[in-house]
Design an enzyme around this catalytic site. Structure first.
Site, mmCIF file in Angstrom:
data_model
loop_
_atom_site.group_PDB
_atom_site.id
_atom_site.type_symbol
_atom_site.label_atom_id
_atom_site.label_comp_id
_atom_site.label_asym_id
_atom_site.label_seq_id
_atom_site.Cartn_x
_atom_site.Cartn_y
_atom_site.Cartn_z
ATOM 1 C CB SER A 56 46.416 42.757 40.604
ATOM 2 O OG SER A 56 46.946 41.313 40.093
ATOM 3 C CE LYS A 96 44.318 39.471 37.892
ATOM 4 N NZ LYS A 96 44.870 40.548 38.602
#
Length: 194
Positions: A56, A96
């Site tokens: 990701s 993230k």
């Protein structure tokens, strides 16, 4: 007599060597214990090693890379836009990038993020976001006073704040920020933020 005296001196030299060796071993053991205690203290209070799991954050962070997480900075200041943060989700730690700050609105239009109605100048997400990946950001998402909108750099292959199951990330849930890449060795070094 002279031979006995030489034998006694040899035995004493052997005893001295043994004592020196034992002292050296003791110093080495003490050094290792001190190093271990320092590592444990750093891991508990200052930083932590984290491993990137998944894709990701491609292309900026890759699966399997080992990072150092700074656990102190956010005790003194709030997370900033573009910093890579670590927070728990279920039984995993998510890594993230912060794009939305407390009090802001986040929305995706035409494959791009908009913050408070302004196009996000984003050099981390390299591709337009597919409509199937807009998630809840298809509409304006308003962030609370202690909430952050965090996304993966691989925008079309990331489970992040766009999903209802993840949602806005509360400041209290953020464990720290990634500051240093340890592996692979050819990419070792500090992570730079704008």
């Amino acid at each position: 007599m002279e031979e006995n005296h030489k034998a006694e001196m040899t035995e004493e030299s052997g005893g001295d060597k043994l004592l020196r060796r034992l002292r050296s071993i003791r110093r080495t053991l003490i050094s290792w214990v001190v190093v271990l205690v320092v590592i444990v203290l750093i891991n508990v209070y200052i930083g932590r090693l984290v491993r990137v799991d998944g894709h990701s954050m491609d292309p900026n962070l890759s699966h399997g890379q080992l990072l150092i997480m700074d656990k102190i900075t956010y005790r003194f200041r709030a997370p900033k836009r573009n910093e890579i943060v670590i927070f728990p989700h279920g039984d995993k730690l998510f890594i993230k990038r912060v794009i939305g700050l407390p009090g802001e609105t986040v929305q995706i239009r035409d494959g791009q993020f908009y913050i408070n109605g302004q196009l996000l100048a984003d050099k981390y997400g390299k591709e337009p976001i597919a409509q199937t990946m807009y998630g809840r950001a298809v509409h304006e998402v308003r962030l609370g006073a202690d909430e952050y909108f965090c996304v993966g750099d691989n925008r079309n292959h990331s489970g992040d704040s766009r999903l209802d199951s993840v949602g806005n990330v509360h400041r209290d849930d953020i464990r720290g920020r990634a500051i240093f890449r340890l592996t692979p060795f050819r990419e070792i070094g500090g992570l730079k933020y704008d």
